[in-house]
Design a protein around this motif. Sequence first.
Motif, PDB file in Angstrom:
ATOM      1  N   ARG A 222      18.367  65.728  17.723  1.00  0.00           N
ATOM      2  CA  ARG A 222      19.199  64.804  16.942  1.00  0.00           C
ATOM      3  C   ARG A 222      19.967  63.795  17.787  1.00  0.00           C
ATOM      4  O   ARG A 222      20.261  62.702  17.311  1.00  0.00           O
ATOM      5  CB  ARG A 222      20.185  65.599  16.083  1.00  0.00           C
ATOM      6  N   ILE A 223      20.276  64.156  19.021  1.00  0.00           N
ATOM      7  CA  ILE A 223      21.069  63.255  19.863  1.00  0.00           C
ATOM      8  C   ILE A 223      20.177  62.387  20.744  1.00  0.00           C
ATOM      9  O   ILE A 223      20.344  61.161  20.801  1.00  0.00           O
ATOM     10  CB  ILE A 223      22.068  64.064  20.716  1.00  0.00           C
ATOM     11  N   LEU A 224      19.236  63.006  21.430  1.00  0.00           N
ATOM     12  CA  LEU A 224      18.350  62.245  22.316  1.00  0.00           C
ATOM     13  C   LEU A 224      17.155  61.728  21.519  1.00  0.00           C
ATOM     14  O   LEU A 224      16.039  62.264  21.566  1.00  0.00           O
ATOM     15  CB  LEU A 224      17.901  63.124  23.485  1.00  0.00           C
ATOM     16  N   THR A 225      17.408  60.663  20.765  1.00  0.00           N
ATOM     17  CA  THR A 225      16.392  60.020  19.939  1.00  0.00           C
ATOM     18  C   THR A 225      16.442  58.517  20.176  1.00  0.00           C
ATOM     19  O   THR A 225      17.404  57.993  20.757  1.00  0.00           O
ATOM     20  CB  THR A 225      16.614  60.306  18.441  1.00  0.00           C
ATOM     21  N   THR A 226      15.423  57.826  19.671  1.00  0.00           N
ATOM     22  CA  THR A 226      15.431  56.365  19.775  1.00  0.00           C
ATOM     23  C   THR A 226      16.404  55.743  18.781  1.00  0.00           C
ATOM     24  O   THR A 226      16.590  54.525  18.784  1.00  0.00           O
ATOM     25  CB  THR A 226      14.032  55.805  19.535  1.00  0.00           C
ATOM     26  N   GLY A 227      17.050  56.567  17.961  1.00  0.00           N
ATOM     27  CA  GLY A 227      18.048  56.062  17.037  1.00  0.00           C
ATOM     28  C   GLY A 227      19.460  56.103  17.584  1.00  0.00           C
ATOM     29  O   GLY A 227      20.394  55.678  16.915  1.00  0.00           O
ATOM     30  N   THR A 228      19.634  56.594  18.835  1.00  0.00           N
ATOM     31  CA  THR A 228      20.956  56.639  19.455  1.00  0.00           C
ATOM     32  C   THR A 228      20.938  55.848  20.754  1.00  0.00           C
ATOM     33  O   THR A 228      19.899  55.729  21.415  1.00  0.00           O
ATOM     34  CB  THR A 228      21.387  58.081  19.755  1.00  0.00           C
ATOM     35  N   ILE A 230      22.346  56.637  23.630  1.00  0.00           N
ATOM     36  CA  ILE A 230      22.064  57.500  24.783  1.00  0.00           C
ATOM     37  C   ILE A 230      20.582  57.856  24.841  1.00  0.00           C
ATOM     38  O   ILE A 230      19.996  57.925  25.914  1.00  0.00           O
ATOM     39  CB  ILE A 230      22.950  58.771  24.742  1.00  0.00           C
ATOM     40  N   GLY A 231      19.963  58.058  23.679  1.00  0.00           N
ATOM     41  CA  GLY A 231      18.536  58.367  23.653  1.00  0.00           C
ATOM     42  C   GLY A 231      17.695  57.206  24.140  1.00  0.00           C
ATOM     43  O   GLY A 231      16.741  57.396  24.904  1.00  0.00           O
ATOM     44  N   ARG A 232      18.030  55.986  23.727  1.00  0.00           N
ATOM     45  CA  ARG A 232      17.259  54.810  24.157  1.00  0.00           C
ATOM     46  C   ARG A 232      17.414  54.566  25.651  1.00  0.00           C
ATOM     47  O   ARG A 232      16.472  54.129  26.317  1.00  0.00           O
ATOM     48  CB  ARG A 232      17.702  53.574  23.365  1.00  0.00           C
ATOM     49  N   ARG A 233      18.593  54.849  26.175  1.00  0.00           N
ATOM     50  CA  ARG A 233      18.796  54.651  27.609  1.00  0.00           C
ATOM     51  C   ARG A 233      18.069  55.705  28.431  1.00  0.00           C
ATOM     52  O   ARG A 233      17.562  55.422  29.523  1.00  0.00           O
ATOM     53  CB  ARG A 233      20.295  54.673  27.922  1.00  0.00           C
ATOM     54  N   LEU A 234      18.021  56.935  27.919  1.00  0.00           N
ATOM     55  CA  LEU A 234      17.406  58.021  28.668  1.00  0.00           C
ATOM     56  C   LEU A 234      15.884  58.013  28.570  1.00  0.00           C
ATOM     57  O   LEU A 234      15.195  58.474  29.477  1.00  0.00           O
ATOM     58  CB  LEU A 234      17.944  59.363  28.156  1.00  0.00           C
ATOM     59  N   SER A 240       9.000  58.567  32.504  1.00  0.00           N
ATOM     60  CA  SER A 240       8.443  58.381  33.846  1.00  0.00           C
ATOM     61  C   SER A 240       8.623  59.610  34.727  1.00  0.00           C
ATOM     62  O   SER A 240       7.800  59.862  35.611  1.00  0.00           O
ATOM     63  CB  SER A 240       9.090  57.162  34.527  1.00  0.00           C
ATOM     64  N   GLN A 241       9.681  60.400  34.493  1.00  0.00           N
ATOM     65  CA  GLN A 241       9.993  61.497  35.407  1.00  0.00           C
ATOM     66  C   GLN A 241       9.925  62.878  34.768  1.00  0.00           C
ATOM     67  O   GLN A 241       9.965  63.892  35.459  1.00  0.00           O
ATOM     68  CB  GLN A 241      11.392  61.293  36.003  1.00  0.00           C
ATOM     69  N   GLY A 242       9.831  62.965  33.451  1.00  0.00           N
ATOM     70  CA  GLY A 242       9.795  64.260  32.795  1.00  0.00           C
ATOM     71  C   GLY A 242      11.189  64.801  32.531  1.00  0.00           C
ATOM     72  O   GLY A 242      12.202  64.210  32.916  1.00  0.00           O
ATOM     73  N   GLY A 243      11.243  65.948  31.878  1.00  0.00           N
ATOM     74  CA  GLY A 243      12.512  66.571  31.526  1.00  0.00           C
ATOM     75  C   GLY A 243      12.902  67.655  32.506  1.00  0.00           C
ATOM     76  O   GLY A 243      12.199  67.934  33.480  1.00  0.00           O
ATOM     77  N   GLY A 329       2.693  62.749  17.820  1.00  0.00           N
ATOM     78  CA  GLY A 329       2.394  63.662  18.911  1.00  0.00           C
ATOM     79  C   GLY A 329       2.711  63.137  20.289  1.00  0.00           C
ATOM     80  O   GLY A 329       2.695  63.900  21.263  1.00  0.00           O
ATOM     81  N   LEU A 330       3.011  61.837  20.433  1.00  0.00           N
ATOM     82  CA  LEU A 330       3.344  61.286  21.739  1.00  0.00           C
ATOM     83  C   LEU A 330       4.680  61.854  22.227  1.00  0.00           C
ATOM     84  O   LEU A 330       5.601  62.087  21.443  1.00  0.00           O
ATOM     85  CB  LEU A 330       3.431  59.762  21.678  1.00  0.00           C
ATOM     86  N   PHE A 331       4.781  62.053  23.522  1.00  0.00           N
ATOM     87  CA  PHE A 331       6.017  62.521  24.130  1.00  0.00           C
ATOM     88  C   PHE A 331       7.133  61.497  23.886  1.00  0.00           C
ATOM     89  O   PHE A 331       6.960  60.312  24.135  1.00  0.00           O
ATOM     90  CB  PHE A 331       5.806  62.734  25.631  1.00  0.00           C
ATOM     91  N   PHE A 332       8.254  61.972  23.360  1.00  0.00           N
ATOM     92  CA  PHE A 332       9.412  61.123  23.041  1.00  0.00           C
ATOM     93  C   PHE A 332       9.012  59.976  22.115  1.00  0.00           C
ATOM     94  O   PHE A 332       9.513  58.849  22.233  1.00  0.00           O
ATOM     95  CB  PHE A 332      10.076  60.580  24.294  1.00  0.00           C
ATOM     96  N   LEU A 333       8.120  60.238  21.180  1.00  0.00           N
ATOM     97  CA  LEU A 333       7.778  59.234  20.174  1.00  0.00           C
ATOM     98  C   LEU A 333       9.032  58.782  19.437  1.00  0.00           C
ATOM     99  O   LEU A 333       9.249  57.597  19.221  1.00  0.00           O
ATOM    100  CB  LEU A 333       6.744  59.799  19.212  1.00  0.00           C
ATOM    101  N   TYR A 334       9.852  59.753  19.038  1.00  0.00           N
ATOM    102  CA  TYR A 334      11.141  59.449  18.420  1.00  0.00           C
ATOM    103  C   TYR A 334      12.271  60.216  19.089  1.00  0.00           C
ATOM    104  O   TYR A 334      13.355  59.684  19.293  1.00  0.00           O
ATOM    105  CB  TYR A 334      11.109  59.788  16.928  1.00  0.00           C
ATOM    106  N   ALA A 335      12.013  61.462  19.457  1.00  0.00           N
ATOM    107  CA  ALA A 335      13.033  62.308  20.056  1.00  0.00           C
ATOM    108  C   ALA A 335      12.424  63.099  21.203  1.00  0.00           C
ATOM    109  O   ALA A 335      11.206  63.142  21.384  1.00  0.00           O
ATOM    110  CB  ALA A 335      13.617  63.256  19.002  1.00  0.00           C
ATOM    111  N   MET A 336      13.289  63.765  21.973  1.00  0.00           N
ATOM    112  CA  MET A 336      12.812  64.634  23.038  1.00  0.00           C
ATOM    113  C   MET A 336      11.926  65.751  22.497  1.00  0.00           C
ATOM    114  O   MET A 336      11.117  66.318  23.222  1.00  0.00           O
ATOM    115  CB  MET A 336      13.999  65.235  23.789  1.00  0.00           C
TER     116      MET A 336
END
Length: 379
Positions: A222-228, A230-234, A240-243, A329-336
């Motif tokens: 819910r926090i690390l998403t493309t809708g926040t 912080i999520g867009r910045r991360l 590129s580097q993984g989690g 199914g893509l990695f971080f399509l919307y969220a972590m």
Amino acid sequence: MIERHDTVVIGGGQAGLATGYYLQQHDQDFIILDASDRVGDAWRARWDSLQVFTPARYSSLPGMDIPGSPYAFPTKDEVADYLETYAQRFDLPVELGVRVDGLERSGNGFLVTAGNRRIETDNVVVAMASYQVPTVPDFAAELSNDIVQLHSIDYRNPDQLQDGDVLVVGAGNSGAEIALDVADGHETWLSGRDVGHVPFHIDSWVGRYLGVPFVMRVLFHRILTTGTLIGRRLRPKVLSQGGPLVRTKPSDLAAAGVERVPRMTGVRDGRPVVGDDDVLNVENVIWCTGFHPDFSWIDLPIFDGKEQPKEPVHVRGVVPDEPGLYFVGLFFLYAMTSGLFTGVGRDAKYVVDHLTSTARQQPPRRNYTESVAGLPQQS
């Protein structure tokens, strides 16, 4: 002959099956095409000791829980069998042994090709993970022929290795877990930067009941998403580097005798060089250096030329410039969690809601937002 379906889903893994579940709920005409011989084969082909990072309660697709204790961590074979049973239970129209090799526009719809098959369709959902083509550095070819080299996609267990020391290149989740897997019988080095780790053991009481629910259902979902913000910045950094390490801790590696060394920088006299100038005399190298997506079969102008390898431009899986085309199914399509069971169901529901709604006639805004073209927000 040209076949005709309203929707074609490409990929029969968890993303494709979740998409099929929601299409079925909307009484849509669709097929799911997958290149494997059995549903779940992508999981069966992973290394023998692999378990998912989330307990069973967070490792299920919509409509059917994975069997067993909700707090157990399913093995890769249990996940594979679950996916096969899921497809059977809902009678999803999965066609196996079909490798799609082309996607292009055809009038107002699309033409999907798979060998001699030609399928016209109004909608296409590409339900494939980001992990398609294994990557290794160019200098891998300079290693001596007497060194056994494996990529993580081909690693199954330590029996594949020859006697002698092992260098695992890549210190992310796969690298750390494979290093632990081989450390019992081999002197093992783990090469790569410290990617960090979650601050608890996921199989402890704290992890099962507090840590995992917070990380997987709140932070990553819910926090690390493309809708926040912080999520867009991360997101670019994570792509590129993984989690961070989820199951394995630095202390686990140290206790097993795994020695951490800097990233591999080249080859000298057929042996790997790590850091500035340290040569390791090893007999085995396991490349845990990741994958990149392969969408070379898609003949549509949907890719951002700045990204290498190129990835599709989309908003929560909806492709703005090609109405009727979707990704799940893509990695971080919307969220972590988009690449995990925790998040793939939500992403699948979102694109199917868009596909079956009048809002699909309106292209979504090009910036990352919480909703697309008037669709209701979803949790």
